[in-house]
Design an enzyme around this catalytic site. Structure first.
Site, PDB file in Angstrom:
ATOM      1  CG  PHE A  39      -7.223  -2.490  -4.633  1.00 36.68           C
ATOM      2  CD1 PHE A  39      -6.579  -2.402  -3.407  1.00 36.68           C
ATOM      3  CD2 PHE A  39      -7.933  -3.649  -4.916  1.00 36.68           C
ATOM      4  CE1 PHE A  39      -6.635  -3.447  -2.492  1.00 36.68           C
ATOM      5  CE2 PHE A  39      -7.995  -4.700  -4.010  1.00 36.68           C
ATOM      6  CZ  PHE A  39      -7.352  -4.596  -2.798  1.00 36.68           C
ATOM      7  N   GLY A  97       0.802  -1.219   0.000  1.00 35.06           N
ATOM      8  CA  GLY A  97       0.000   0.000   0.000  1.00 35.06           C
ATOM      9  C   GLY A  97       0.831   1.263   0.000  1.00 35.06           C
ATOM     10  CE  LYS A 106      -2.050  -6.847   4.338  1.00 31.51           C
ATOM     11  NZ  LYS A 106      -1.263  -5.714   3.863  1.00 31.51           N
ATOM     12  CB  SER A 147      -8.481  -4.240   0.550  1.00 34.25           C
ATOM     13  OG  SER A 147      -9.007  -2.926   0.459  1.00 34.25           O
ATOM     14  CG  ASN A 205      -6.400   3.015   3.269  1.00 32.83           C
ATOM     15  OD1 ASN A 205      -6.741   2.674   2.131  1.00 32.83           O
ATOM     16  ND2 ASN A 205      -6.002   2.130   4.186  1.00 32.83           N
ATOM     17  CG  ASN A 238     -10.822   0.681   1.549  1.00 31.05           C
ATOM     18  OD1 ASN A 238     -11.732   0.989   2.307  1.00 31.05           O
ATOM     19  ND2 ASN A 238      -9.557   0.734   1.888  1.00 31.05           N
ATOM     20  CB  THR A 239     -12.110  -3.941  -3.401  1.00 31.30           C
ATOM     21  OG1 THR A 239     -11.042  -3.046  -3.724  1.00 31.30           O
ATOM     22  CG2 THR A 239     -12.629  -4.579  -4.678  1.00 31.30           C
ATOM     23  CG  ASN A 246      -5.546  -5.298   4.637  1.00 29.36           C
ATOM     24  OD1 ASN A 246      -5.476  -4.073   4.782  1.00 29.36           O
ATOM     25  ND2 ASN A 246      -5.461  -5.882   3.458  1.00 29.36           N
TER      26      ASN A 246
END
Ligand SMILES: Cc1cc2nc3c(=O)[nH]c(=O)nc-3n(C[C@H](O)[C@H](O)[C@H](O)COP(=O)(O)O)c2cc1C
Length: 342
Positions: free
Chosen positions: A118, A66, A223, A180, A114, A182-183, A252
């Site tokens: 990606f 990241g 991960k 993540s 955050n 965020n997806t 993460n």
């Protein structure tokens, strides 16, 4: 030597977080090319190499995914003392990520939220960057893979396979990011059976790729998120044992906001990193270690701000550690402190 980062941080923290991020990367690259970086930060202390996943890591500390998403500054981070640099997350096709602002400092909590999503220039461009930026670097390069935001989950496997194929020749190890926040839907890929299918497909493809890459076998690390129940961790560990995964990266960022409740940014969507995840990620490492066979190494990441934090992760069962948010708050002296543990 005075800690130059204390001064640099004053300037960087006066800027918008994303501007500061770009400035740091360009500045580190620039200083490295002029041979000034180690003059500013000091020479990293000597350390003992360690064998993990069949690879020789020069030391136990790496840069978490990241920070160098597009593989532009690998040798510069190596000069700071990192023994491995994990670039990415990279998706097969370029994508802009989420609209800005998408990066928030929570200074009172030594934390970051955050929701970058990606943002990256796509695998082809990253591999070209990497070829240049790794020159003179003798450490390990991990390539962290994700799926494009507009690839539906039922086709996610195609994105990972495509990234895997493309990254194979350049990677020392490949990290599969299933965690993540965020997806949309990405974390659903951590359902034990889905993860098993994904690992098996990657391993099948690896057999074919090894044949066309002089027998090179690239280790695969998965991960995972810190927001998994005990049962879910145990179920995943069983999948990792049965598929003989090469390593697990834990963890993460978290979607939990208890630790920062009341902060002006607490309700921003995204993943929280830094101090608030220190203990939780260590706990996930401990639980994984209890459930994984001894031959599967853990790479510990989450809220490392001192050598003691790193030692706690090693004591909980990690073999390597990675840092991100701690580097932003503490600067490169943190890397040196951790290197002195050896
Ligand atoms: C701004 C930012 C961007 C990140 N991007 C990624 C990413 O693209 N892929 C990934 O696997 N992890 C990503 N992470 C997670 C970190 O690699 C790490 O797992 C997490 O932040 C916990 O470690 P830390 O507390 O030392 O930051 C990101 C973290 C931050 C703060």
């Amino acid at each position: 030597m005075p800690d130059f980062y204390k001064i640099a941080r004053k300037v960087l923290f006066s800027l918008k977080p994303e501007t500061a991020h770009h400035l740091t990367l360009s500045g580190a690259n620039f200083a490295h090319r002029l041979g000034l970086l180690t003059l500013l930060t000091g020479k990293p202390p000597a350390s003992q190499p360690v064998e993990v996943m069949g690879l020789t890591f020069p030391n136990r500390i790496g840069l978490a995914a990241g920070m160098d998403k597009s593989g532009r500054a690998v040798a510069a981070f190596g000069a700071l003392g990192f023994g491995h640099v994990e670039i990415g997350t990279i998706t097969p096709r370029a994508q802009p990520g989420n609209p800005q602002p998408r990066l928030f400092r929570l200074r009172e909590h030594q934390a970051i939220i955050n929701r970058m999503g990606f943002n990256n220039p796509g695998m082809t461009a990253v591999l070209a960057n990497l070829e240049k930026s790794r020159q003179g670097y003798s450490g390990i390069v991990g390539i962290n893979l994700g799926k494009n935001f507009d690839t539906p989950n039922e086709n996610a496997i195609d994105d990972y396979l495509s990234g895997f194929r493309q990254a194979y020749a350049a990677a020392d190890y490949i990290a599969i990011n299933l965690s993540s926040p965020n997806t949309k839907g990405l974390r659903d890929l951590q359902a034990a059976d889905t993860t098993r299918g994904l690992i098996t497909a990657l391993q099948e493809q690896r057999k074919k790729l090894a044949a066309s890459h002089q027998g090179k076998i690239v280790p695969i690390a998965i991960k995972i998120a810190p927001d998994l129940s005990d049962q879910h961790i145990a179920d995943l560990a069983q999948v990792f044992n049965q598929t003989h995964i090469d390593a697990v990266i834990a963890t993460n960022t978290t979607i939990d906001r208890q630790a920062v409740a009341g902060h002006a940014h607490a309700d921003e969507a995204g993943g929280l990193s830094g101090r608030p995840v220190t203990d939780r990620s260590t706990e996930v490492i401990r639980q994984l270690r209890q459930n994984l066979t001894a031959d599967i190494p853990i790479i510990g990441v989450g809220g490392i701000f001192s050598a003691e934090d790193a030692q706690n992760k090693l004591d909980a069962g990690a073999t390597l550690v990675q840092i991100y948010t701690g580097l932003i708050y503490q600067g490169p002296s943190l890397i040196h402190d951790i290197l002195k543990l050896n």
